[in-house]
Design an enzyme around this catalytic site. Structure first.
Site, PDB file in Angstrom:
ATOM      1  N   SER A 255      -4.853  -8.623 -19.513  1.00 62.39           N
ATOM      2  CA  SER A 255      -4.215  -9.638 -20.346  1.00 62.39           C
ATOM      3  C   SER A 255      -3.613 -10.708 -19.459  1.00 62.39           C
ATOM      4  CB  SER A 255      -3.109  -9.081 -21.260  1.00 62.39           C
ATOM      5  OG  SER A 255      -3.656  -8.301 -22.305  1.00 62.39           O
ATOM      6  N   SER A 293      -8.895  -8.052 -23.259  1.00 70.45           N
ATOM      7  CA  SER A 293      -7.837  -8.833 -22.608  1.00 70.45           C
ATOM      8  C   SER A 293      -7.095  -9.661 -23.643  1.00 70.45           C
ATOM      9  CB  SER A 293      -8.451  -9.762 -21.553  1.00 70.45           C
ATOM     10  OG  SER A 293      -7.447 -10.367 -20.758  1.00 70.45           O
ATOM     11  N   ASP A 295      -5.204 -12.711 -24.055  1.00 70.73           N
ATOM     12  CA  ASP A 295      -4.946 -13.962 -23.337  1.00 70.73           C
ATOM     13  C   ASP A 295      -4.325 -14.968 -24.298  1.00 70.73           C
ATOM     14  OD1 ASP A 295      -6.184 -12.962 -20.936  1.00 70.73           O
ATOM     15  OD2 ASP A 295      -8.095 -13.207 -21.970  1.00 70.73           O
TER      16      ASP A 295
END
Length: 381
Positions: A255, A293, A295
């Site tokens: 992340s 992830s 983001d």
């Protein structure tokens, strides 16, 4: 008593982390300069007037490697003087508390807290207590706390859920302007990026007066993967250390939290557009926003004239035209990429949970790669 001892440990490592930060080196210290716009005085998010940053770093025993980072956008009562804001999810595998209200109303009413995945609740609790105690908030009955996270479970015993509400409050109280500690500090203590030690990083850009003279500052919590690039050089491939390479054990998931603040008079719609450009900065580093992830980008404008006072019947901001946004877009891209690179350059080796060891980027090799690339292409220097 146990909690008191743990807090003393946290404070101890906060202090030692500050001492280490005085000797930290950043990307530009190695002669690597990127972008066309100049940086602010500190090349940090705190170059935006009124913005402060605080950390609590928790390094305890063999398995606790985590922390809290607080970003305070302005020094007034944030709940009473809300901040125009926009949020963009580059990839939504994460827990960004408070995001839906920001998207709905276009403003933020608390500082922003960054921590680890399983301690988001403590971040919320700390922000609620902080807000309710502010003079003038005696009748407040609802608080939209904004808390971001990345998963530091490779180096940190994340299931121990070490972070407390008191640590969150301490990070806010410790927030200050000027140079910002980077690398293995605060919410970046246990993070990993591109298989190397990640962490906290920051950078800023100041537009020339002909383009408004505005400042854009970025702070990041890097914990993501891909194929590392620095200043346009594919250093991950050159090091033979990147995801999808055969026989390389590296997790591309993770992340990345990115917080963008400007003093430009920008409304929530165009702040979301700036937030999208931060993802372009992540891409310049070789990040791929993988399936697992989270983001996220939070973008805010602290232009004093446009802070939101809901006690007044009308909100009449003065905002830039769409045609004036492009310089701010580029400044966001440049500052985000450099903040992410700084998070790597400032980090050091960390041994943590289950004796896992994560090493920093091999700075000397990377500098050599980049200098050789500059010699081969002097016009790009």
């Amino acid at each position: 008593m146990k909690q008191t001892i743990l807090l003393l440990w946290a404070i101890f490592f906060l202090i030692t982390g500050t001492m280490q930060a005085n000797g930290q080196k950043r990307m530009r210290d190695f002669g690597i300069n990127t972008g066309i716009f100049k940086t602010g005085e500190n090349n940090a998010i705190t170059d935006v007037p009124g913005v402060t940053v605080g950390h609590v770093t928790c390094i305890v025993g063999d398995d606790i490697r985590t922390g809290v980072t607080a970003i305070v956008p302005h020094q007034g009562n944030i709940f009473q003087n809300k901040i125009p804001a926009g949020i963009y999810a580059g990839n939504g595998f994460g827990k960004l508390a408070g995001s839906t209200q920001v998207q709905e109303l276009g403003n933020i009413e608390t500082p922003v807290i960054l921590t680890n995945t399983l301690n988001v609740a403590e971040g919320i609790s700390g922000l609620i207590e902080y807000t309710l105690k502010q003079p003038g908030n005696e009748n407040v009955r609802s608080v939209n706390a904004v808390v971001g996270e990345t998963n530091d479970g490779e180096l940190n015993n994340i299931r121990a859920r070490y972070i407390t509400k008191e640590m969150v409050l301490e990070a806010i109280e410790n927030a200050k302007g000027g140079p910002v500690e980077e690398g293995v500090v605060g919410a970046g203590t246990g993070t990993v990026a591109f298989g190397f030690k990640g962490g906290i990083g920051t950078s800023s850009r100041v537009l020339p007066k002909s383009l408004g003279g505005y400042t854009v500052g970025v702070i990041v919590q890097s914990n993501y993967g891909g194929v590392l690039e620095i200043a346009g050089v594919p250093v991950g491939q050159m090091l033979e250390h990147y995801y999808f390479r055969e026989n390389v054990m590296q997790d591309v998931d993770g992340s990345c939290m990115m917080v963008v603040i400007t003093d430009a008079p920008v409304d929530s719609r165009n702040l979301e557009r700036m937030a999208k450009r931060a993802m372009m900065g992540l891409a310049k580093t070789g990040g791929i926003a993988s399936n697992g992830s989270g983001d996220y980008v939070i973008a805010m404008s602290v232009c004093k004239e446009n802070l939101i006072d809901e006690s007044k019947p009308f909100y009449q901001p003065k905002v830039l035209q769409n045609d004036d946004m492009s310089p701010l877009f580029l400044a966001t891209i440049e500052a985000t990429a450099e903040a992410l690179w700084n998070s790597l350059f400032a980090a050091h080796e960390v041994k943590g949970y289950k004796d896992n060891v994560v090493k920093p980027i091999p700075v000397e090799k990377i500098v050599e790669f980049i200098k050789n690339a500059e010699k081969a292409n002097p016009q790009k220097k």
